[in-house]
Design an enzyme around this catalytic site. Structure first.
Site, PDB file in Angstrom:
ATOM      1  N   MET A  30      15.291 -69.787  34.329  1.00  0.00           N
ATOM      2  CA  MET A  30      14.958 -71.053  34.999  1.00  0.00           C
ATOM      3  C   MET A  30      15.710 -72.205  34.339  1.00  0.00           C
ATOM      4  SD  MET A  30      11.125 -70.778  36.405  1.00  0.00           S
ATOM      5  CE  MET A  30      10.236 -71.137  34.925  1.00  0.00           C
ATOM      6  N   GLY A  31      16.743 -71.889  33.591  1.00  0.00           N
ATOM      7  CA  GLY A  31      17.553 -72.944  32.985  1.00  0.00           C
ATOM      8  C   GLY A  31      16.895 -73.556  31.764  1.00  0.00           C
ATOM      9  N   LEU A  33      18.420 -73.909  28.974  1.00  0.00           N
ATOM     10  CA  LEU A  33      18.758 -72.716  28.184  1.00  0.00           C
ATOM     11  C   LEU A  33      18.713 -72.986  26.684  1.00  0.00           C
ATOM     12  CD1 LEU A  33      21.764 -71.537  30.395  1.00  0.00           C
ATOM     13  CD2 LEU A  33      19.381 -70.758  30.494  1.00  0.00           C
ATOM     14  N   GLU A  35      18.410 -70.609  22.571  1.00  0.00           N
ATOM     15  CA  GLU A  35      18.900 -69.403  21.877  1.00  0.00           C
ATOM     16  C   GLU A  35      18.311 -68.113  22.449  1.00  0.00           C
ATOM     17  OE1 GLU A  35      21.206 -68.464  19.600  1.00  0.00           O
ATOM     18  OE2 GLU A  35      21.991 -70.499  19.686  1.00  0.00           O
ATOM     19  N   GLY A  36      17.091 -68.172  22.965  1.00  0.00           N
ATOM     20  CA  GLY A  36      16.479 -66.981  23.572  1.00  0.00           C
ATOM     21  C   GLY A  36      17.311 -66.502  24.751  1.00  0.00           C
ATOM     22  N   HIS A  37      17.692 -67.452  25.620  1.00  0.00           N
ATOM     23  CA  HIS A  37      18.541 -67.100  26.770  1.00  0.00           C
ATOM     24  C   HIS A  37      19.918 -66.631  26.283  1.00  0.00           C
ATOM     25  CE1 HIS A  37      15.805 -70.269  28.569  1.00  0.00           C
ATOM     26  NE2 HIS A  37      15.602 -69.269  29.387  1.00  0.00           N
ATOM     27  N   GLN A 153       5.448 -60.237  32.090  1.00  0.00           N
ATOM     28  CA  GLN A 153       6.431 -60.390  33.176  1.00  0.00           C
ATOM     29  C   GLN A 153       7.399 -59.201  33.198  1.00  0.00           C
ATOM     30  OE1 GLN A 153       8.578 -64.164  34.387  1.00  0.00           O
ATOM     31  NE2 GLN A 153      10.041 -63.337  32.938  1.00  0.00           N
ATOM     32  N   SER A 185      11.079 -71.641  23.740  1.00  0.00           N
ATOM     33  CA  SER A 185      10.666 -71.762  25.137  1.00  0.00           C
ATOM     34  C   SER A 185      11.180 -73.092  25.656  1.00  0.00           C
ATOM     35  CB  SER A 185       9.131 -71.736  25.219  1.00  0.00           C
ATOM     36  OG  SER A 185       8.701 -72.272  26.451  1.00  0.00           O
TER      37      SER A 185
HETATM   38  P1  AMP Z   1      12.822 -68.486  31.615  1.00  0.00           P
HETATM   39  O1  AMP Z   1      14.030 -69.320  31.763  1.00  0.00           O
HETATM   40  O2  AMP Z   1      11.776 -69.072  30.728  1.00  0.00           O
HETATM   41  O3  AMP Z   1      12.270 -68.034  32.957  1.00  0.00           O
HETATM   42  O4  AMP Z   1      13.281 -67.172  30.867  1.00  0.00           O
HETATM   43  C1  AMP Z   1      14.365 -66.411  31.333  1.00  0.00           C
HETATM   44  C2  AMP Z   1      14.427 -65.139  30.543  1.00  0.00           C
HETATM   45  O5  AMP Z   1      14.606 -65.459  29.167  1.00  0.00           O
HETATM   46  C3  AMP Z   1      13.128 -64.320  30.641  1.00  0.00           C
HETATM   47  O6  AMP Z   1      13.442 -62.946  30.689  1.00  0.00           O
HETATM   48  C4  AMP Z   1      12.430 -64.687  29.354  1.00  0.00           C
HETATM   49  O7  AMP Z   1      11.521 -63.701  28.914  1.00  0.00           O
HETATM   50  C5  AMP Z   1      13.606 -64.825  28.408  1.00  0.00           C
HETATM   51  N1  AMP Z   1      13.223 -65.641  27.262  1.00  0.00           N
HETATM   52  C6  AMP Z   1      12.628 -66.851  27.259  1.00  0.00           C
HETATM   53  N2  AMP Z   1      12.393 -67.262  25.999  1.00  0.00           N
HETATM   54  C7  AMP Z   1      12.838 -66.292  25.180  1.00  0.00           C
HETATM   55  C8  AMP Z   1      12.876 -66.118  23.758  1.00  0.00           C
HETATM   56  N3  AMP Z   1      12.386 -67.025  22.925  1.00  0.00           N
HETATM   57  N4  AMP Z   1      13.405 -64.962  23.272  1.00  0.00           N
HETATM   58  C9  AMP Z   1      13.902 -64.021  24.110  1.00  0.00           C
HETATM   59  N5  AMP Z   1      13.906 -64.118  25.454  1.00  0.00           N
HETATM   60  C10 AMP Z   1      13.374 -65.248  25.985  1.00  0.00           C
END
Ligand code: AMP
Length: 282
Positions: A30-31, A33, A35-37, A153, A185
């Site tokens: 969902m943008g 972005l 380090e997780g992304h 999810q 997040s």
């Molecule tokens: P989102 O943009 O929040 O919908 O997340 C997109 C993808 O990134 C999803 O598969 C999330 O689970 C993953 N994601 C979000 N935050 C993290 C994080 N801190 N570490 C690893 N993956 C993440």
């Protein structure tokens, strides 16, 4: 890097890639972005093949209008990050490309989506399943990567794909945390400095539960109560906890006694922002 805003154009471009014999590795986001992304984009690259990201803030998975409105949308910065991570293709559709007939949800939610987040956020996984299904229709990936950060999810999408008999491998990737242990997040950027400090109680609770389990305690209820009593009451008061549960990693059923499949999951509110996190216990 190629950017497309159209589902049809994305489908055509990526079919041509598949026809050429390359596999496509897809990271839906969902943008906003972080380090997780980035870790997912890197994993997609490491897997070889052609990496695809989507950026779309999905209105049907939000329970609160306010949360949807306030969700950050720094598209230009996001595209720069995708470039930096050498993502091959970005699909960033406007709302009517995904919802041409209005904001309906029409994909059945697997049973696992009725638990936990499903109880506290009615309709959330209907929105998630619908958007991921429609993104999969456009992208038709060989592999899709999901973060463990949103553990339920990942399970919901894994079961949805199984039910639909779609030949897409759903792979989970580890949670990326900041130096203080807070899971990254996009919502963290809405926390004030004081709110950030309060939010650190979430990883502290998970860490202390892990420590108690590693010291030999096997009863889930005792692990929960002891980990709560380990943090100060002032800290506990800062969080409004929706749930803090120990469950089986495969089906999210509550566990009385933990084993190596046990996972602890939490959802809690800080400054009106709902944060979730989880980890293995042993
Ligand atoms: P989102 O943009 O929040 O919908 O997340 C997109 C993808 O990134 C999803 O598969 C999330 O689970 C993953 N994601 C979000 N935050 C993290 C994080 N801190 N570490 C690893 N993956 C993440």
């Amino acid at each position: 890097m190629q950017l497309s805003r159209s589902a049809k154009e994305t489908h055509q471009a990526l079919e041509a890639i598949r026809q050429s014999g390359k596999r496509t590795v897809f990271v839906p986001t969902m943008g906003a972005l972080h380090e997780g992304h980035r870790s997912l984009f890197r994993k997609a690259k490491d897997m070889g093949g052609f990496s695809v990201a989507s950026i779309f803030v999905n209105p049907t998975q939000f329970n609160q209008e306010e949360d949807f409105k306030k969700y950050p949308r720094p598209l230009e910065i996001d595209l720069t990050i995708c470039e930096e991570e050498k993502v091959d293709f970005v699909f960033a559709p406007p709302e009517n490309e995904i919802y041409p007939d209005g904001l309906e949800t029409d994909i059945p939610v697997p049973n696992i989506g009725l638990l936990m987040e499903g109880e506290f956020r009615p309709g959330h996984f209907a929105g998630v399943c619908t958007v991921v299904h429609r993104l999969f229709e456009a992208v038709n990936p060989t592999i899709a990567l999901f973060g463990e950060k949103d553990y339920q999810q990942y399970l919901v999408i894994r079961d949805m794909v199984k039910k639909q008999n779609r030949p897409i491998s759903i792979i989970s990737c580890p949670t990326i945390r900041d130096r203080n242990g807070l899971a990254l997040s996009s919502r963290n950027r809405r926390l004030s400095p004081a709110g950030y400090e309060k939010a650190l109680t979430i990883p502290r609770l998970l860490r202390s539960a892990q420590q108690i389990a590693q010291e030999g305690e096997r009863e889930a209820s005792k692990i929960i109560s002891q980990s709560i009593s380990k943090i100060s009451s002032a800290e506990a008061d800062q969080l409004k906890i929706d749930y803090l549960k120990i469950v089986d990693s495969n089906n999210l059923e509550p566990l009385k006694k933990i084993d190596n499949q046990a996972r602890i999951l939490i959802a809690a509110w800080v400054e009106g922002i709902r944060l979730i996190d989880n980890d293995r216990l042993i």
